[in-house]
Scaffold this motif. Structure first.
Motif, mmCIF file in Angstrom:
data_model
loop_
_atom_site.group_PDB
_atom_site.id
_atom_site.type_symbol
_atom_site.label_atom_id
_atom_site.label_comp_id
_atom_site.label_asym_id
_atom_site.label_seq_id
_atom_site.Cartn_x
_atom_site.Cartn_y
_atom_site.Cartn_z
ATOM 1 N N ALA A 180 0.833 -1.205 0.000
ATOM 2 C CA ALA A 180 0.000 0.000 0.000
ATOM 3 C C ALA A 180 0.865 1.252 0.000
ATOM 4 O O ALA A 180 0.555 2.240 -0.684
ATOM 5 C CB ALA A 180 -0.925 -0.005 1.214
ATOM 6 N N HIS A 181 1.963 1.228 0.766
ATOM 7 C CA HIS A 181 2.858 2.384 0.795
ATOM 8 C C HIS A 181 3.504 2.609 -0.568
ATOM 9 O O HIS A 181 3.626 3.754 -1.020
ATOM 10 C CB HIS A 181 3.922 2.193 1.870
ATOM 11 C CG HIS A 181 3.442 2.467 3.264
ATOM 12 N ND1 HIS A 181 2.577 1.623 3.925
ATOM 13 C CD2 HIS A 181 3.707 3.499 4.122
ATOM 14 C CE1 HIS A 181 2.338 2.117 5.133
ATOM 15 N NE2 HIS A 181 2.997 3.254 5.270
ATOM 16 N N LEU A 182 3.923 1.537 -1.215
ATOM 17 C CA LEU A 182 4.509 1.671 -2.545
ATOM 18 C C LEU A 182 3.495 2.255 -3.525
ATOM 19 O O LEU A 182 3.812 3.194 -4.276
ATOM 20 C CB LEU A 182 4.989 0.305 -3.040
ATOM 21 C CG LEU A 182 5.474 0.244 -4.489
ATOM 22 C CD1 LEU A 182 6.703 1.112 -4.704
ATOM 23 C CD2 LEU A 182 5.739 -1.205 -4.906
ATOM 24 N N ALA A 183 2.291 1.729 -3.513
ATOM 25 C CA ALA A 183 1.256 2.213 -4.435
ATOM 26 C C ALA A 183 0.920 3.671 -4.159
ATOM 27 O O ALA A 183 0.743 4.471 -5.100
ATOM 28 C CB ALA A 183 0.004 1.352 -4.318
ATOM 29 N N ALA A 184 0.845 4.049 -2.900
ATOM 30 C CA ALA A 184 0.519 5.429 -2.542
ATOM 31 C C ALA A 184 1.648 6.375 -2.932
ATOM 32 O O ALA A 184 1.397 7.503 -3.374
ATOM 33 C CB ALA A 184 0.232 5.526 -1.052
ATOM 34 N N LEU A 185 2.883 5.937 -2.755
ATOM 35 C CA LEU A 185 4.022 6.766 -3.144
ATOM 36 C C LEU A 185 3.953 7.087 -4.629
ATOM 37 O O LEU A 185 4.142 8.240 -5.044
ATOM 38 C CB LEU A 185 5.324 6.039 -2.820
ATOM 39 C CG LEU A 185 6.610 6.731 -3.286
ATOM 40 C CD1 LEU A 185 6.862 7.994 -2.459
ATOM 41 C CD2 LEU A 185 7.803 5.779 -3.189
ATOM 42 N N GLU A 186 3.698 6.091 -5.429
ATOM 43 C CA GLU A 186 3.715 6.277 -6.874
ATOM 44 C C GLU A 186 2.489 7.036 -7.384
ATOM 45 O O GLU A 186 2.540 7.646 -8.458
ATOM 46 C CB GLU A 186 3.863 4.921 -7.548
ATOM 47 C CG GLU A 186 5.216 4.270 -7.188
ATOM 48 C CD GLU A 186 5.454 2.920 -7.824
ATOM 49 O OE1 GLU A 186 4.469 2.306 -8.298
ATOM 50 O OE2 GLU A 186 6.619 2.467 -7.841
ATOM 51 N N ALA A 187 1.418 7.051 -6.598
ATOM 52 C CA ALA A 187 0.199 7.757 -7.012
ATOM 53 C C ALA A 187 0.027 9.103 -6.326
ATOM 54 O O ALA A 187 -0.961 9.805 -6.588
ATOM 55 C CB ALA A 187 -1.025 6.886 -6.724
ATOM 56 N N ALA A 188 0.961 9.486 -5.473
ATOM 57 C CA ALA A 188 0.786 10.670 -4.624
ATOM 58 C C ALA A 188 0.490 11.936 -5.415
ATOM 59 O O ALA A 188 -0.301 12.777 -4.982
ATOM 60 C CB ALA A 188 2.023 10.869 -3.747
ATOM 61 N N SER A 189 1.111 12.084 -6.580
ATOM 62 C CA SER A 189 0.922 13.316 -7.345
ATOM 63 C C SER A 189 -0.498 13.450 -7.872
ATOM 64 O O SER A 189 -0.941 14.557 -8.208
ATOM 65 C CB SER A 189 1.919 13.383 -8.500
ATOM 66 O OG SER A 189 1.717 12.301 -9.402
ATOM 67 N N THR A 190 -1.225 12.338 -7.941
ATOM 68 C CA THR A 190 -2.623 12.384 -8.402
ATOM 69 C C THR A 190 -3.604 12.448 -7.233
ATOM 70 O O THR A 190 -4.799 12.673 -7.456
ATOM 71 C CB THR A 190 -2.959 11.156 -9.266
ATOM 72 O OG1 THR A 190 -2.924 9.968 -8.462
ATOM 73 C CG2 THR A 190 -1.967 11.013 -10.409
ATOM 74 N N ILE A 191 -3.103 12.244 -6.031
ATOM 75 C CA ILE A 191 -3.960 12.238 -4.843
ATOM 76 C C ILE A 191 -4.104 13.632 -4.263
ATOM 77 O O ILE A 191 -5.183 14.050 -3.846
ATOM 78 C CB ILE A 191 -3.408 11.254 -3.792
ATOM 79 C CG1 ILE A 191 -3.542 9.808 -4.301
ATOM 80 C CG2 ILE A 191 -4.141 11.410 -2.450
ATOM 81 C CD1 ILE A 191 -2.872 8.770 -3.438
#
Length: 325
Positions: free
Chosen positions: A207-218
């Protein structure tokens, strides 16, 4: 991406650091105790050390997983929680802003959502269905209070400076026995918790990896991390009265599989964590759930979660060693 990972010697860190590296990230581990994935040993409460770490390693993103936790309450004064969990978070987020980072992940906890009435058991309408909109938040101890304060600090940084902020409120994934519940114990309790409040450490790391990579869209948002429950909100009333009947509807062979193991299913479930927002917003869904537990029982394979009653956190091990030296 050059990532500063705090808490790199801890239980989550030992899974998250290699996962980040395997996915092309350059990880600098920061922890108060040494570890296989830790390059900087020190406290995040040391602002000069934090700033030096950011500059010397060219950090582009921060995952702040380090903290004093609920079991530490018996060993540390409240001031220590403020120093580490609040001041340490402020040091990191301000250093990230100063360095021009565009994303900051904060590992929080579902514990801060357990106010007094939730702790007391099911509400008038049945089990508490807890998602990210659950309010008001009235943490019951210094751990929850300081984690909530830290959440507000990083949200403030987003509002003032635009840095993308992702807050991950994790359910339980520790490997040791519960420090308050005595029955059922061990694997049985963890298996039951996969119904409504637990996830595996591997899923937490993913989940942390996925959130890191999607952070700019969040942009800025908070998420609950837990295994997906088999229930719906409509089940809340019955879960508080007869959880076993509800479980039987979704998993008809659960009682038989449990009986063969000598385990017991929960009579009631008083709260359910709903992790569906994470799936909607950045595509993460836990791979292991209660169905995975039953599959392991059915086929005689290892449980999907880690269970180690002898596990001792690195910081506690260090404190014990200091006391005996």
């Amino acid at each position: 991406m050059r990532v500063l990972l705090t808490g790199s010697s801890g239980w989550l860190g030992r899974y998250l650091a290699p996962l980040l590296a395997q996915n092309g990230h350059d990880v600098t581990g920061f922890d108060v105790v040494p570890g296989a994935h830790t390059q900087i040993v020190g406290t995040v409460a040391d602002r000069a050390l934090v700033e030096r770490a950011m500059g010397e390693h060219g950090i582009e993103a921060v995952i702040h997983g380090g903290a004093l936790h609920k079991p530490d309450i018996v060993r540390h004064p409240r001031q220590a929680f403020v120093d580490v969990n609040v001041t340490g978070t402020l040091n990191l987020i301000e250093a990230a802003v100063a360095a021009g980072n565009d994303r900051f992940l904060f590992t929080s906890t579902t514990s801060l959502m357990v106010r007094a009435d939730v702790r007391a058991g099911a509400g008038e309408r049945g089990a508490w269905w807890t998602d990210e909109d659950f309010a008001p938040l009235e943490p019951r101890n210094i751990y929850g209070i300081t984690k909530l304060a830290a959440e507000q600090l990083v949200r403030l940084a987003h509002r003032e400076h635009g840095i993308n902020v992702v807050i991950l409120r994790t359910g339980r994934f520790f490997p040791e026995d519960d420090d308050t519940h005595t029955a059922p114990i061990g694997e049985n309790l963890k298996a039951n918790e996969m119904l409504h409040r637990r996830l595996t450490v591997e899923d937490a790391a993913a989940a942390h990896l996925a959130a890191l990579e999607a952070a700019s869209t969040i942009g800025c948002d908070g998420f609950i991390l837990s295994a997906p429950p088999p229930f719906t909100r409509d089940d809340a009333g019955e879960l508080a009265r007869d959880a076993r009947a509800v479980i039987a509807r979704y998993h008809p062979d659960a009682a038989e599989l449990y009986a063969a193991k000598g385990w017991i299913l929960p009579k009631v479930i008083d709260r359910v964590y709903d992790p569906s927002r994470a799936e909607r917003r950045f595509g993460w869904r836990a791979k292991s759930d209660f169905g995975s537990v039953l599959a392991a029982l059915r086929h005689g394979t290892p449980m999907p979660f880690a269970h180690d009653p002898d596990y001792v956190s690195p910081i506690l091990a260090q404190e014990r060693h200091a006391c005996t030296s």
